[in-house]
Design an enzyme around this catalytic site. Structure first.
Site, PDB file in Angstrom:
ATOM      1  N   GLU A  48     -39.410 -17.407  25.007  1.00 37.55           N
ATOM      2  CA  GLU A  48     -38.868 -18.019  23.796  1.00 37.55           C
ATOM      3  C   GLU A  48     -37.789 -17.167  23.134  1.00 37.55           C
ATOM      4  OE1 GLU A  48     -43.095 -19.738  24.049  1.00 37.55           O
ATOM      5  OE2 GLU A  48     -42.163 -17.779  24.352  1.00 37.55           O
ATOM      6  N   PHE A 110     -57.812 -20.711  17.328  1.00 36.04           N
ATOM      7  CA  PHE A 110     -57.065 -20.177  18.466  1.00 36.04           C
ATOM      8  C   PHE A 110     -55.558 -20.233  18.199  1.00 36.04           C
ATOM      9  CE2 PHE A 110     -55.097 -21.211  22.701  1.00 36.04           C
ATOM     10  CZ  PHE A 110     -55.264 -19.961  23.274  1.00 36.04           C
ATOM     11  N   GLN A 111     -54.904 -19.081  18.315  1.00 34.68           N
ATOM     12  CA  GLN A 111     -53.456 -18.921  18.136  1.00 34.68           C
ATOM     13  C   GLN A 111     -52.999 -19.157  16.690  1.00 34.68           C
ATOM     14  OE1 GLN A 111     -51.651 -21.446  21.240  1.00 34.68           O
ATOM     15  NE2 GLN A 111     -51.500 -19.641  22.558  1.00 34.68           N
ATOM     16  N   VAL A 380     -26.730  -4.237  23.784  1.00 34.07           N
ATOM     17  CA  VAL A 380     -26.518  -3.112  22.875  1.00 34.07           C
ATOM     18  C   VAL A 380     -26.496  -1.812  23.667  1.00 34.07           C
ATOM     19  CG1 VAL A 380     -27.602  -4.261  20.913  1.00 34.07           C
ATOM     20  CG2 VAL A 380     -28.990  -2.822  22.404  1.00 34.07           C
ATOM     21  N   PHE A 465     -27.641   4.885  25.793  1.00 33.74           N
ATOM     22  CA  PHE A 465     -27.126   5.206  24.465  1.00 33.74           C
ATOM     23  C   PHE A 465     -28.152   5.978  23.655  1.00 33.74           C
ATOM     24  CE2 PHE A 465     -25.322   4.520  20.266  1.00 33.74           C
ATOM     25  CZ  PHE A 465     -23.966   4.646  20.529  1.00 33.74           C
TER      26      PHE A 465
END
Length: 523
Positions: A48, A110-111, A380, A465
């Site tokens: 997602e 649930f969830q 990034v 980085f």
């Protein structure tokens, strides 16, 4: 007609072409309504977070509202990081966050989560629909807010509520909202002109708010003999065809950009939320023009703040500016920039006996070989650094990333969103090995949807980085080390043409491998 069916019909009338997400039982009403309608495509990704990043890229490239969806609980939570990027990039996105059955709320079902609290920080509108009587007003309000404020709206919709019938005589009365142009206060424009006319050395710092303002920015710089510095998100809008360009400022910018600001008598901020306080000059008079009132003076104290779109503000300001005859400061800044640019270009040159591929070389070659209207996405870290310094803009190319939110794993996801808009337009994802491997599963999204994305992966075997930042701060650690697989082999297993390049001399011919009607990856 139930709420889900009404929503799909509304989306179709609005011109929505696709919804990004992963289906789940709490989304059954929506996905089944999409199937029955047959006009709007459901794009099933593998995570997602990719759905939210892709929707954001679609919105950023198209300028239109994009839609993503997540099922209850974890599905919602996976959206959040991508939505934060959309929120901080100021792009119009509607997220449909499905929720558990309304009868089970408050039972530790649930969830079960609290979506309204979860999405509060990454949206300008977030409301739960608990009864059909809220429709269509809440849905329409969410959409208008996202479009007019160029931001994220979230609709929380329990799965059982989505299947409830709409109020009787419900009709769609959709009219696309037109964002208002924010005009400047003329008294403030006069004050700005007085300040700029009274000082000799003026520098402009331009950000993403300069989209569509290229010619006006150049015209102002011409009158002021002012060097133009850009923030990263301003690069694609002001860097090209710009004789006053002296580069970028900031941590990954040019020394010339910093010096042009630090030595100015006056600094004019145009549509930028540049956040790094230590890069702003001290003792310089600063004027800021921004459409968002909350942006004025947020990162540095200003002499004068003007709430306005950049274009109308400059149209009002330019006639009041006296043409400056002294261009000594401008020439000094341009010479400084030329020196900086030559050093950077030298780093990108392939050394005859070199056995290593430098990332500067790769970024420079990608820029030279890319199409005139290519869309670049960059992860990034070092991919953003090299893109900022070596990807050349021309007014038709686009460069998007996670420049404000700074999330890893954005480049591939955003490339998917951009390529879905136009499969004929060249889309290039410039990835780091850390960011690429984080959401690498969505390589599996490319083939089913026939997305010819070009992917370049910098195989640093480290979080490059972060490693540089740690070393510059005096920290020595192996926590940034990555043990990578063969990304080419993984891409090949996903049905994607791939190639590993280890020798600099092979690099030019391998970029954009000339395969027709297939997929191209360059790990």
């Amino acid at each position: 007609m139930n709420i889900a069916q009404y929503t799909v019909k509304l989306f179709r009338q609005m011109g929505i072409q696709r919804i990004w997400g992963i289906t789940g039982d709490s989304l059954n009403g929506l996905t089944d309504s999409l199937r029955a309608d047959g006009e709007i495509e459901w794009i099933g990704v593998r995570h997602e977070e990719v759905a939210a990043f892709a929707a954001g890229a679609e919105a950023e490239i198209s300028g239109q509202l994009a839609v993503c969806a997540g099922s209850c609980g974890p599905g919602n939570m996976h959206l959040i990081n991508g939505l934060y990027n959309c929120f901080r990039n100021n792009v119009p996105v509607l997220a449909i966050a499905a929720d558990i059955p309304s009868s089970e709320l408050g039972t530790h079902y649930f969830q079960e989560t609290d979506p309204k609290q979860l999405f509060a920080g990454c949206s300008i509108f977030c409301e739960k629909i608990t009864t059909p009587d809220q429709m269509p007003q809440v849905m329409e309000t969410a959409i208008r807010q996202a479009i007019l404020k160029q931001s994220v709206s979230v609709i929380i919709l329990p799965g059982d509520v989505a299947l409830k019938p709409m109020p009787k005589n419900s009709v769609i009365k959709w009219q696309p909202p037109e964002p208002a142009s924010i005009e400047p206060c003329m008294q403030s424009i006069k004050l700005a002109a007085d300040i700029l006319n009274g000082l000799e050395k003026v520098t402009l710092l331009c950000g993403a708010g300069c989209k569509g303002a290229h010619d006006a920015v150049i015209a102002l710089a011409e009158k002021l003999n002012a060097p133009i510095v850009h923030a990263l998100r301003g690069k694609e809008f002001v860097e090209y065809d710009n004789p006053y360009d002296v580069g970028m400022t900031g941590l990954i910018g040019f020394e010339s950009g910093y010096q042009a600001m630090d030595n100015a008598d006056a600094l004019l901020l145009l549509g930028t939320g540049f956040p790094y306080r230590h890069f702003y000059p001290q003792g310089t008079k600063i004027i800021q023009i921004d459409r968002a009132p909350e942006a004025i003076g947020r990162h540095t104290q200003v002499e004068l703040g003007i709430v306005s779109e950049v274009v109308p503000a400059l149209k009002a300001l330019i006639p009041q500016i006296h043409k400056k005859s002294d261009d000594e400061f401008l020439q000094w800044c341009q010479e400084h920039y030329q020196s900086s640019r030559e050093k950077l270009d030298a780093q990108a040159a392939t050394k005859p006996k070199s056995k290593r591929i430098h990332p500067q070389t790769l970024a420079s070659l990608i820029s030279k070989k890319a199409a005139d209207n290519a869309i670049f996405t960059c992860d990034v870290g070092t991919p953003t650094l090299w893109s900022a310094r070596y990807i050349q803009t021309n007014g038709k190319r686009r460069l998007i990333g996670s420049f404000n939110h700074g999330s890893m794993a954005n480049a591939l996801a955003q490339a998917i969103g951009a390529q879905m808009l136009d499969r004929q337009r060249q889309v290039i994802a410039f990835c780091g090995d850390g960011g690429f491997s984080m959401l690498m599963g969505d390589l599996l999204t490319l083939q089913p949807y026939q997305l010819p994305i070009k992917i370049a992966v910098l195989n640093n075997s480290s979080l490059g980085f972060v490693d540089l930042e740690m070393k510059s701060a005096g920290f020595v650690s192996d926590a940034t080390t990555l043990k990578n697989p063969s990304f080419a082999a993984i891409a090949s297993a996903c049905g994607i043409h791939s190639h590993t390049v280890n020798i600099p001399a092979e690099l030019p011919d391998c970029i954009f491998w000339p395969i027709v009607n297939t997929y191209s990856a360059q790990p």
